[in-house]
Scaffold this active site. Structure first.
Site, mmCIF file in Angstrom:
data_model
loop_
_atom_site.group_PDB
_atom_site.id
_atom_site.type_symbol
_atom_site.label_atom_id
_atom_site.label_comp_id
_atom_site.label_asym_id
_atom_site.label_seq_id
_atom_site.Cartn_x
_atom_site.Cartn_y
_atom_site.Cartn_z
ATOM 1 N N GLN A 169 0.789 -1.230 0.000
ATOM 2 C CA GLN A 169 0.000 0.000 0.000
ATOM 3 C C GLN A 169 0.822 1.283 0.000
ATOM 4 O OE1 GLN A 169 -2.911 -0.470 3.211
ATOM 5 N NE2 GLN A 169 -4.291 -1.436 1.719
ATOM 6 N N ASP A 178 3.806 6.592 -6.272
ATOM 7 C CA ASP A 178 2.707 6.266 -5.372
ATOM 8 C C ASP A 178 2.261 7.472 -4.557
ATOM 9 O OD1 ASP A 178 1.298 3.660 -4.531
ATOM 10 O OD2 ASP A 178 1.704 4.640 -2.616
ATOM 11 N N ASP A 208 -9.136 1.936 -9.981
ATOM 12 C CA ASP A 208 -7.992 1.100 -10.327
ATOM 13 C C ASP A 208 -7.079 0.925 -9.111
ATOM 14 O OD1 ASP A 208 -6.235 -0.047 -12.626
ATOM 15 O OD2 ASP A 208 -4.883 1.356 -11.615
ATOM 16 N N GLU A 245 -11.051 -2.185 -7.906
ATOM 17 C CA GLU A 245 -10.195 -3.292 -8.331
ATOM 18 C C GLU A 245 -9.394 -3.797 -7.132
ATOM 19 O OE1 GLU A 245 -6.673 -4.407 -11.522
ATOM 20 O OE2 GLU A 245 -6.679 -2.458 -10.517
ATOM 21 N N ARG A 343 -20.635 -7.247 -15.894
ATOM 22 C CA ARG A 343 -19.952 -6.428 -16.897
ATOM 23 C C ARG A 343 -19.438 -7.336 -18.002
ATOM 24 N NH1 ARG A 343 -14.692 -3.822 -14.724
ATOM 25 N NH2 ARG A 343 -13.961 -5.941 -15.075
#
Length: 494
Positions: A169, A178, A208, A245, A343
């Site tokens: 993360q 990031d 995303d 996601e 989807r």
């Protein structure tokens, strides 16, 4: 006591927002999203009006709208490397995007934008130029078009251990710079970007790389977004639909359950398992318990798909357009079985992982061209225009809110089931014929198989099935048939 009441009120308000973010804001009985991957905005507007609305699609996921880096050869993934939040890409500019959103909303097609909140562009030697002409120096974390500088990013590090939450993360996903979403300034720029899209009339966002951002940071961002724009037909106080996601194969350090309370989550296990089944690596009979029985998320939390723009390019179990018979069977099952927020994919042809969308000599994306049968030419695949797929979108609309019943299988790879008294599906993935008298649950009459043909002026161009007073009909799917699926529903009664 007052503090407790205030805390309870805030808690309930937060829960209400999160529940609202699971609502796709569809029109009527429509309930299928299509991902028009790398399409231009003007082409999407026409597709909404000419094809998607008449065939009952509910919404379109569009490629990232923000300015991106220009990469040699123009691979598809350059769209996932932001330079600024200016709305200029190879798909068009802000005026064209706004026109597309308005025109699609006017015919009941909602727009969901693929958004990049995790990062900016990756390393680039020297000064990079974006699709709107903005300059940036990614290696120095300098993005004047926002503006962002080094203080707005996490310290640079690689993800070398996917079991380390900090790395997942806070480090750089494949070298992408990031962002620090815990920063008030970064949060404000991301909210400003998303709010601008809401003002233009979008219905929601595919987020995303969500697992690479702390869920509490995303929660803050989502909670501080504006309500959807009522001038585009949304009800008062409607919230953006969020689907995130989160690739979670099980036993991940960062799990999907950290995000499913904030909005829907992309259920990658669905894609992998449906591919295994229809490739013949798992008997179709086991699909009777499909959904939570397979360890998937609850239906209203799961964004489901056979393939997406990423995993269709990977080796493995995932099906794509290159295995058309199995792909159409899997898609038919996906759209017929009552599980998930569906989807479907609309691709362009690719030979390798980096293949760009169809483009001219000047590297401009070219518009799809259509053949006599409505299918796409000139490098576009357009699975959504395959009759076997758009017909199942109509099937899904016809059977909405009905239960699955009368499951039948042959103990192997032939299956059938009803959706209430409104629809019936049969699939043959064996190397021998399916020939069986089965309960279709439909009212008596003759029905057009919407897979092999269409109902035109009261006549069926493909196979038809006569259903008797008991709801039974003779079902035949030959092993050598082109599709391996038969689908009947009440809106295709001859």
């Amino acid at each position: 006591m007052i503090k407790f009441a205030l805390a309870l009120t805030l808690c309930l308000a937060g829960a209400s927002l999160s529940l609202a973010q699971h609502n796709p804001q569809w029109w009527g009985n429509r309930n299928t999203i299509v991902h028009l991957f790398e399409w231009k905005w003007a082409d999407i507007a026409e597709e909404c009006e000419d094809f998607l609305a008449p065939r009952g699609f509910a919404g379109v996921q569009v490629s990232p709208v923000n300015e991106n880096i220009i990469s040699p050869g123009r691979p598809w993934w350059e769209r996932y490397q932001p330079i600024s939040y200016k709305l200029t890409t190879r798909s068009g500019n802000e005026e064209e995007f706004a026109d597309m959103v308005r025109r699609c909303n006017d015919v009941g097609i909602r727009i969901y934008v693929d958004v990049l909140l995790n990062h900016m562009s990756g390393d680039f030697d020297g000064v990079a130029v974006g699709t709107a002409g903005t300059e940036a120096e990614p290696s120095k974390k300098s993005f004047p078009g926002v503006p962002y500088s080094a203080q707005d990013f996490h310290p640079s590090c690689e993800i070398t251990d996917w079991n380390d939450r900090y790395q997942v993360q806070n480090c750089e996903l494949v070298g992408l710079k990031d962002l620090n979403q815990h920063s008030d300034y970064v949060r404000s720029k991301l909210i400003e970007f998303l709010d601008h899209l809401i003002e233009l009339g979008v219905a929601g966002f595919r987020v995303d790389a969500a697992k690479h951002m702390a869920s509490e940071d995303l929660e803050y961002i989502y909670d501080n977004l504006s309500n959807l724009n009522i001038e585009h037909g949304f009800p008062h106080n409607a919230r953006a639909f969020i689907f995130q996601e989160v690739i979670d194969h099980g036993h991940e350090t960062v799990s999907r359950e950290e995000y499913n309370g904030l909005g829907a989550v992309t259920e990658f296990r669905f894609s992998e398992e449906i591919g295994r089944a229809f490739r013949g690596n798992n008997a179709l009979k086991w699909l009777q318990s499909w959904g939570t029985g397979w360890g998937f998320l609850d239906s209203d939390q799961a964004l489901t798909f056979v393939d997406n723009h990423d995993n269709q390019r990977d080796q493995g179990s995932v099906l794509n357009y290159k295995s058309p018979k199995q792909y159409k069977m899997a898609t038919a099952f996906h759209l017929a079985y009552p599980y998930g927020i569906s989807r479907v994919m609309s691709s362009f042809a690719f030979d390798d992982h980096d293949t760009p969308p169809p483009q001219d000599a000047q590297e401009n994306i070219i518009s799809p061209e259509f053949g006599e049968d409505g299918g796409c030419l000139n490098g576009w695949i357009c699975e959504h225009r395959w009759r076997q797929i758009y017909a199942m979108v109509g099937f899904k609309n016809a059977v909405r809110d009905t239960e699955l019943s009368e499951w039948w299988d042959n103990g192997d790879n032939q299956i059938a089931f009803c959706r209430g008294n409104k629809g019936f599906l049969a699939i043959n993935n064996n190397l021998y014929d399916l020939s069986q008298e089965l309960n279709t649950c439909l009212p008596a009459g003759e029905y057009c198989d919407v897979i092999s043909g269409s109902l035109i002026d009261g006549a069926c161009t493909g196979k038809s099935v006569r259903v008797n007073e008991r709801g039974y009909g003779y079902i035949h799917i030959g092993a050598d048939e082109f599709d391996g699926v038969l689908a009947l529903h009440v809106d295709a009664k001859v």
